[in-house]
Design a protein around this motif. Structure first.
Motif, PDB file in Angstrom:
ATOM      1  N   ALA A  29       0.834  -1.198   0.000  1.00 38.36           N
ATOM      2  CA  ALA A  29       0.000   0.000   0.000  1.00 38.36           C
ATOM      3  C   ALA A  29       0.869   1.248   0.000  1.00 38.36           C
ATOM      4  CB  ALA A  29      -0.927  -0.001   1.212  1.00 38.36           C
ATOM      5  N   LYS A  30       0.520   2.188  -0.849  1.00 36.96           N
ATOM      6  CA  LYS A  30       1.209   3.474  -0.843  1.00 36.96           C
ATOM      7  C   LYS A  30       0.937   4.165   0.495  1.00 36.96           C
ATOM      8  CE  LYS A  30       0.444   3.867  -5.812  1.00 36.96           C
ATOM      9  NZ  LYS A  30      -0.264   4.596  -6.891  1.00 36.96           N
ATOM     10  N   GLU A  31       1.896   4.852   0.986  1.00 39.89           N
ATOM     11  CA  GLU A  31       1.851   5.593   2.248  1.00 39.89           C
ATOM     12  C   GLU A  31       1.968   4.681   3.461  1.00 39.89           C
ATOM     13  OE1 GLU A  31      -0.888   9.168   2.428  1.00 39.89           O
ATOM     14  OE2 GLU A  31      -1.797   8.088   0.756  1.00 39.89           O
ATOM     15  N   SER A  32       1.178   3.615   3.539  1.00 37.28           N
ATOM     16  CA  SER A  32       1.178   2.793   4.751  1.00 37.28           C
ATOM     17  C   SER A  32       2.149   1.618   4.691  1.00 37.28           C
ATOM     18  CB  SER A  32      -0.229   2.246   5.025  1.00 37.28           C
ATOM     19  OG  SER A  32      -0.589   1.279   4.051  1.00 37.28           O
ATOM     20  N   GLU A  33       2.528   1.175   3.484  1.00 38.48           N
ATOM     21  CA  GLU A  33       3.436   0.049   3.261  1.00 38.48           C
ATOM     22  C   GLU A  33       2.879  -1.284   3.752  1.00 38.48           C
ATOM     23  OE1 GLU A  33       7.496   0.679   4.330  1.00 38.48           O
ATOM     24  OE2 GLU A  33       7.630   2.602   3.295  1.00 38.48           O
ATOM     25  N   VAL A  34       1.573  -1.422   3.850  1.00 35.10           N
ATOM     26  CA  VAL A  34       0.974  -2.725   4.162  1.00 35.10           C
ATOM     27  C   VAL A  34       1.130  -3.629   2.945  1.00 35.10           C
ATOM     28  CG1 VAL A  34      -1.197  -3.937   4.591  1.00 35.10           C
ATOM     29  CG2 VAL A  34      -0.683  -1.834   5.828  1.00 35.10           C
ATOM     30  N   PRO A  35       1.678  -4.844   3.099  1.00 35.05           N
ATOM     31  CA  PRO A  35       1.780  -5.757   1.953  1.00 35.05           C
ATOM     32  C   PRO A  35       0.415  -5.956   1.294  1.00 35.05           C
ATOM     33  CG  PRO A  35       3.051  -6.588   3.794  1.00 35.05           C
ATOM     34  CD  PRO A  35       2.283  -5.414   4.324  1.00 35.05           C
ATOM     35  N   ALA A  36       0.375  -5.805  -0.032  1.00 34.78           N
ATOM     36  CA  ALA A  36      -0.903  -5.820  -0.764  1.00 34.78           C
ATOM     37  C   ALA A  36      -1.256  -7.244  -1.175  1.00 34.78           C
ATOM     38  CB  ALA A  36      -0.821  -4.903  -1.979  1.00 34.78           C
ATOM     39  N   GLY A  37      -1.736  -8.007  -0.207  1.00 35.02           N
ATOM     40  CA  GLY A  37      -2.046  -9.412  -0.440  1.00 35.02           C
ATOM     41  C   GLY A  37      -3.459  -9.688  -0.910  1.00 35.02           C
ATOM     42  N   LYS A  38      -4.220  -8.642  -1.248  1.00 34.13           N
ATOM     43  CA  LYS A  38      -5.608  -8.849  -1.663  1.00 34.13           C
ATOM     44  C   LYS A  38      -5.846  -8.616  -3.152  1.00 34.13           C
ATOM     45  CE  LYS A  38      -6.966  -9.747   2.525  1.00 34.13           C
ATOM     46  NZ  LYS A  38      -7.153 -11.152   2.930  1.00 34.13           N
ATOM     47  N   SER A  39      -4.826  -8.253  -3.897  1.00 35.62           N
ATOM     48  CA  SER A  39      -4.990  -8.118  -5.350  1.00 35.62           C
ATOM     49  C   SER A  39      -3.629  -8.264  -6.006  1.00 35.62           C
ATOM     50  CB  SER A  39      -5.631  -6.777  -5.722  1.00 35.62           C
ATOM     51  OG  SER A  39      -4.911  -5.694  -5.160  1.00 35.62           O
ATOM     52  N   ILE A  40      -3.045  -9.452  -5.862  1.00 38.21           N
ATOM     53  CA  ILE A  40      -1.718  -9.733  -6.397  1.00 38.21           C
ATOM     54  C   ILE A  40      -1.859 -10.083  -7.878  1.00 38.21           C
ATOM     55  CG2 ILE A  40       0.376 -11.106  -6.104  1.00 38.21           C
ATOM     56  CD1 ILE A  40      -0.926 -11.980  -3.349  1.00 38.21           C
ATOM     57  N   PRO A  41      -1.181  -9.383  -8.789  1.00 37.69           N
ATOM     58  CA  PRO A  41      -1.281  -9.723 -10.209  1.00 37.69           C
ATOM     59  C   PRO A  41      -0.504 -11.007 -10.515  1.00 37.69           C
ATOM     60  CG  PRO A  41       0.251  -7.901  -9.895  1.00 37.69           C
ATOM     61  CD  PRO A  41      -0.336  -8.209  -8.550  1.00 37.69           C
ATOM     62  N   VAL A  42      -1.183 -12.004 -11.035  1.00 45.55           N
ATOM     63  CA  VAL A  42      -0.539 -13.296 -11.302  1.00 45.55           C
ATOM     64  C   VAL A  42      -1.000 -13.864 -12.645  1.00 45.55           C
ATOM     65  CG1 VAL A  42      -0.356 -13.889  -8.845  1.00 45.55           C
ATOM     66  CG2 VAL A  42      -2.359 -14.628 -10.148  1.00 45.55           C
ATOM     67  N   ARG A  43      -0.203 -14.764 -13.156  1.00 47.68           N
ATOM     68  CA  ARG A  43      -0.613 -15.612 -14.276  1.00 47.68           C
ATOM     69  C   ARG A  43      -0.773 -17.032 -13.751  1.00 47.68           C
ATOM     70  NH1 ARG A  43      -0.188 -13.158 -19.181  1.00 47.68           N
ATOM     71  NH2 ARG A  43       1.249 -11.368 -19.342  1.00 47.68           N
ATOM     72  N   VAL A  44      -1.640 -17.786 -14.395  1.00 47.40           N
ATOM     73  CA  VAL A  44      -1.868 -19.177 -14.007  1.00 47.40           C
ATOM     74  C   VAL A  44      -1.520 -20.065 -15.189  1.00 47.40           C
ATOM     75  CG1 VAL A  44      -4.315 -19.047 -14.648  1.00 47.40           C
ATOM     76  CG2 VAL A  44      -3.539 -20.839 -13.084  1.00 47.40           C
ATOM     77  N   ARG A  45      -0.836 -21.151 -14.917  1.00 51.81           N
ATOM     78  CA  ARG A  45      -0.541 -22.124 -15.973  1.00 51.81           C
ATOM     79  C   ARG A  45      -0.881 -23.523 -15.489  1.00 51.81           C
ATOM     80  NH1 ARG A  45       4.135 -25.049 -15.165  1.00 51.81           N
ATOM     81  NH2 ARG A  45       5.603 -24.196 -13.603  1.00 51.81           N
ATOM     82  N   ALA A  46      -1.346 -24.328 -16.402  1.00 51.78           N
ATOM     83  CA  ALA A  46      -1.698 -25.703 -16.080  1.00 51.78           C
ATOM     84  C   ALA A  46      -0.440 -26.537 -15.935  1.00 51.78           C
ATOM     85  CB  ALA A  46      -2.587 -26.288 -17.175  1.00 51.78           C
ATOM     86  N   MET A  47      -0.481 -27.486 -14.993  1.00 48.97           N
ATOM     87  CA  MET A  47       0.616 -28.422 -14.797  1.00 48.97           C
ATOM     88  C   MET A  47       0.133 -29.816 -15.130  1.00 48.97           C
ATOM     89  SD  MET A  47       2.159 -27.104 -11.138  1.00 48.97           S
ATOM     90  CE  MET A  47       3.477 -28.319 -11.209  1.00 48.97           C
ATOM     91  N   GLN A  48       1.063 -30.655 -15.530  1.00 48.05           N
ATOM     92  CA  GLN A  48       0.719 -32.042 -15.781  1.00 48.05           C
ATOM     93  C   GLN A  48       0.527 -32.759 -14.456  1.00 48.05           C
ATOM     94  OE1 GLN A  48       0.158 -33.373 -18.797  1.00 48.05           O
ATOM     95  NE2 GLN A  48       0.515 -31.335 -19.672  1.00 48.05           N
ATOM     96  N   LEU A  49      -0.557 -33.506 -14.326  1.00 47.71           N
ATOM     97  CA  LEU A  49      -0.808 -34.228 -13.082  1.00 47.71           C
ATOM     98  C   LEU A  49       0.308 -35.225 -12.786  1.00 47.71           C
ATOM     99  CD1 LEU A  49      -4.645 -34.906 -13.257  1.00 47.71           C
ATOM    100  CD2 LEU A  49      -3.436 -33.528 -11.573  1.00 47.71           C
ATOM    101  N   ALA A  50       0.754 -35.931 -13.815  1.00 46.47           N
ATOM    102  CA  ALA A  50       1.806 -36.918 -13.616  1.00 46.47           C
ATOM    103  C   ALA A  50       3.138 -36.209 -13.422  1.00 46.47           C
ATOM    104  CB  ALA A  50       1.880 -37.846 -14.822  1.00 46.47           C
ATOM    105  N   GLY A  51       3.759 -36.477 -12.298  1.00 47.59           N
ATOM    106  CA  GLY A  51       5.079 -35.922 -12.027  1.00 47.59           C
ATOM    107  C   GLY A  51       5.079 -34.495 -11.525  1.00 47.59           C
ATOM    108  N   ALA A  52       3.894 -33.911 -11.322  1.00 44.79           N
ATOM    109  CA  ALA A  52       3.849 -32.534 -10.803  1.00 44.79           C
ATOM    110  C   ALA A  52       4.371 -32.520  -9.381  1.00 44.79           C
ATOM    111  CB  ALA A  52       2.429 -32.005 -10.861  1.00 44.79           C
ATOM    112  N   VAL A  53       5.173 -31.548  -9.075  1.00 44.38           N
ATOM    113  CA  VAL A  53       5.756 -31.433  -7.734  1.00 44.38           C
ATOM    114  C   VAL A  53       5.301 -30.131  -7.106  1.00 44.38           C
ATOM    115  CG1 VAL A  53       7.872 -31.320  -6.403  1.00 44.38           C
ATOM    116  CG2 VAL A  53       7.759 -32.784  -8.424  1.00 44.38           C
TER     117      VAL A  53
END
Length: 772
Positions: A746-770
């Motif tokens: 957060a600007k000014e307060s420096e609270v970690p912004a854990g409620k709207s983190i910009p991310v990408r999602v990718r599918a993983m293979q079920l077999a061998g996924a770690v």
């Protein structure tokens, strides 16, 4: 996305908060923890005058309590503290810390109470028992070797007012203001926004106001998990016909239906108390726009009333007498396009207008909010925009109305009140100089974010944690863990083992302390401690059980013991006397803040607590201009303004806690209220799943989209389809903290912004996924 409860939620998708599910969960947990009879007796006086104050949430304690004045998580927190299980020195003799690093958060804490002070032995990679005297001497020797500015004194929200006062006094006499705390993680946006807008750093609502409100608004606060005792007040309000309007991306159980476990009617008859009468699933980061829509509606209706000679919608007399800046905000909102509001909020104009009309029809409105507003890039603007809405109809400084930030941990607000702050301007430094004869440092200290940065870049050499699990709760977890091992000194004061104890510095101590519910016997007899609740009321806490070990010391004794050996002699810093008699600490607190704490020892057992003065409740505005201030937000979204976060395919991740969790303490892997099992999960909108080529049960990896060039990814997350706004993901704190960049705060307060983190999602293979 909006839900009108009366029509669309007749068929439940989540169970009601409370009810038989809550009772069963508590009974199961008490049995599993092997709690002694003393723990059951403790529950009878929990959060009551003459009893002890819960170490879980900070919700208000009523003057006339219910038969059981504790919630499901409050009962679990007490059982967690009074468990019969123990982590003795023998346990650590058998296991290296390298081995313990692989354990889950639940497994580390679940083994029971720590029983003896310990020091890390690098030769065996084990904690070994050490005497208290040697621990204090060696910690003091390490602190004397470094520049005080290279040390950080962190405190969680559980430490008492007495321990917190001595802790901040120790830090300043030592020579720094590096006093980050749980507020830096969560509600600092409140503490920055409210002083500028209404002149106080805390909310204006007291418990009695819920009895007089005729409308209640909820923004980003999950009452069913984070402050369940409030459900009693909400149930009473609903029985009076009070509308409750909720803005939250997820449909949360406690904001939907409630079965009161103390009501035979609720437990034995079908049907539930309907909590929210309108539920608007706002897009993460869309609260500023949603609030702008409510305010715009009020202004448009008021403009029409003025033109037609009708009844005004705005409280123009209040605005004229008590506020500044309304015309600037109104001009901007008149020009703001409804299409932009709908896009940014994810809500339809018709639904926002319905909510605004309900608000406009009410005479006294309470606005409740939590970290869903504060933990964003524009968290301060979120809070300011909510204040704008309340000021438009004079809903601050009126019975049954006001702003109500719900603090999470049991005394995090109180710690700030007695000087735990990294901001010198908020601490009574001149008074400390007068009382104790030393020159307090005037240099601003480190916030949580700046502490993490200092550890990573090597500027921080020593870390003392008065409770909590800083390493797990902090952002950018993997980068921080790697750097944590390079610290010269780590000292952790705790009741149970957690991850911040098994990852450590070159010299490391684990110091076990008494729990708040345990008898604290000092030279003058049995001691009492005090706390402050979310509504600014102070309460005495009387212990009820024998300590888990005869080797435990109180937080006060530990802080005083280290301070006495670290600091040069000063006859005014009476560490030994303060340890012998905590009433003397309360006298010192009263001398430091006489306006708040006068006659502290005489008033601390006041039923319902005694309140700290709150000028805004009296419509006295302690701002620079003497007015309550409207403000114009710089942006209409609270989410990231980093350019790469707006690229195609970028989603917004919201981190949440489960119903069987309090902060970093995880009681089990079950999230009963969301019907979710396991913690390595991500909840997704069905259309977003299809876009990513995912199906329910698939494995996915999330990677942060942030312009600092650092790769952050958490893999092996099981995908669960859930009712969420398009473009929104939900996963658990603290497991996904590794995805929160230090710079994403957060600007000014420096609270970690854990409620709207910009991310990408990718599918993983079920077999061998770690799973990472």
């Amino acid at each position: 996305m909006a839900i009108h409860v009366e029509d669309d939620l007749a068929e439940q998708t989540v169970p009601p908060a409370g009810g038989w599910g809550s009772i069963k969960s508590v009974v199961t947990y008490l049995t599993r923890e092997l709690v002694p009879a003393a723990a059951l007796k403790a529950l009878a006086v929990q959060n009551k005058t003459g009893g002890f104050m819960c170490v879980s949430c900070a919700w208000a304690k009523p003057e006339h309590p219910h038969t059981a004045e504790f919630c499901e998580n409050g009962a679990k927190a007490t059982a967690w503290e009074l468990t019969s299980k123990r982590r003795t020195p023998e346990f650590f003799f058998q296991r290296s810390l390298s081995e313990l690093e692989s354990w889950t958060d639940h497994a580390l804490e679940e083994g029971g109470r720590l029983t003896a002070p310990m020091r890390w032995d690098p030769a065996t990679d084990r904690y070994v028992e050490v005497s208290w005297e040697r621990a204090f001497d060696e910690i003091a020797a390490e602190l004397k070797k470094i520049d005080p500015q290279q040390a950080v004194f962190y405190t969680s929200g559980r430490a008492s007012l007495e321990a917190s006062y001595l802790y901040q006094l120790f830090a300043r006499a030592y020579g720094h203001n590096n006093l980050p705390d749980s507020s830096n993680m969560c509600h600092e946006s409140t503490s920055v926004a409210l002083p500028k807008s209404i002149g106080v750093p805390i909310g204006t609502v007291w418990l009695e106001d819920f009895r007089h409100a005729d409308c209640i608004l909820f923004f980003g606060q999950n009452v069913g998990v984070n402050s369940p005792r409030m459900l009693h007040d909400l149930q009473d309000a609903r029985r009076r016909g009070v509308p409750i309007i909720t803005f939250n991306p997820m449909v949360e159980s406690g904001l939907k239906f409630f079965d009161n476990p103390q009501s035979p009617h609720d437990m034995l008859l079908p049907g539930h108390t309907q909590v929210s009468t309108q539920y608007l699933q706002v897009r993460p980061g869309g609260d500023i726009a949603a609030l702008a829509g409510l305010c715009k509606y009020l202004i448009e209706r008021d403009d029409a009333a003025l033109a037609d000679g009708g009844k005004r919608v705005l409280d123009t007399a209040f605005i004229a007498e008590h506020t500044h800046g309304f015309d600037d905000l109104a001009a901007v909102l008149r020009e703001l396009d409804w299409r932009d509001i709908e896009y940014e909020s994810g809500l339809a104009r018709v639904d926002l207008e319905q909510a605004a009309a309900t608000y406009a029809a009410a005479k006294a409105v309470i606005a409740v909010y939590g970290m869903g507003l504060t933990q964003h890039r524009e968290g301060v603007s979120n809070v300011n925009m909510l204040v704008n809405l309340l000021l438009m109809r004079g809903n601050i400084g009126r019975a049954g109305a006001g702003i109500c930030p719900v603090r999470g941990h049991s005394n995090v607000q109180g710690q700030r009140t007695v000087g735990i702050t990294e901001k010198p301007k908020l601490a009574p430094l001149d008074k400390l100089k007068e009382l104790y004869g030393f020159e307090p440092p005037r240099t601003p200290g480190r916030t949580t974010v700046k502490t993490c940065a200092g550890v990573i870049d090597g500027e921080v050499k020593a870390f003392i944690g008065l409770g909590g699990n800083f390493l797990r709760a902090a952002p950018d977890t993997r980068r921080l863990e790697d750097a944590w091992r390079r610290l010269r000194l780590t000292v952790q004061v705790a009741t149970k083992l957690n991850r911040s104890h098994v990852i450590h510095g070159e010299v490391a101590y684990l110091l076990p302390c008494l729990g708040r519910s345990e008898f604290d016997r000092q030279a003058s007899g049995l001691q009492i401690v005090t706390t402050e609740d979310s509504t600014g009321h102070m309460h005495a806490s009387h212990a009820v059980a024998e300590p888990a070990s005869t080797s435990l010391l109180s937080e006060v004794a530990i802080v005083a013991g280290i301070a006495q050996r670290t600091l040069p002699a000063n006859p005014r810093l009476t560490w030994r006397e303060w340890t012998d008699d905590y009433a003397l600490i309360r006298d010192a607190i009263a001398k430091t803040w006489p306006e708040i704490f006068h006659d502290f020892n005489e008033r601390m057992d006041t039923p319902g607590g005694f309140p700290r003065p709150n000028a805004a409740r009296e419509r006295h505005w302690k701002t620079e201009n003497g007015k309550a201030n409207f403000s114009v937000p710089a942006r209409w979204t609270a989410a990231s303004d980093d350019a790469v976060s707006h690229e195609a395919g970028v989603l917004r991740l919201v981190t949440v806690r489960s119903d069987d969790q309090f902060n970093t303490t995880v009681y089990s892997d079950e999230d009963r209220l969301r019907r979710v099992q396991g913690r390595k999960i991500v909840l997704m909108n069905g259309e977003d799943m299809a876009d990513a080529g995912l199906e329910p049960g698939s494995l996915a990896a999330l990677s942060t989209v942030f312009g600092d060039g650092i790769q952050r990814e958490v893999a092996g997350l099981r995908v669960i389809r859930y009712d969420l706004p398009r473009g929104c993901l939900v996963g658990y704190f603290p497991e996904l903290n590794a995805l929160v960049p230090l710079g994403h705060h957060a600007k000014e307060s420096e609270v970690p912004a854990g409620k709207s983190i910009p991310v990408r999602v990718r599918a993983m293979q079920l077999a061998g996924a770690v799973a990472s």
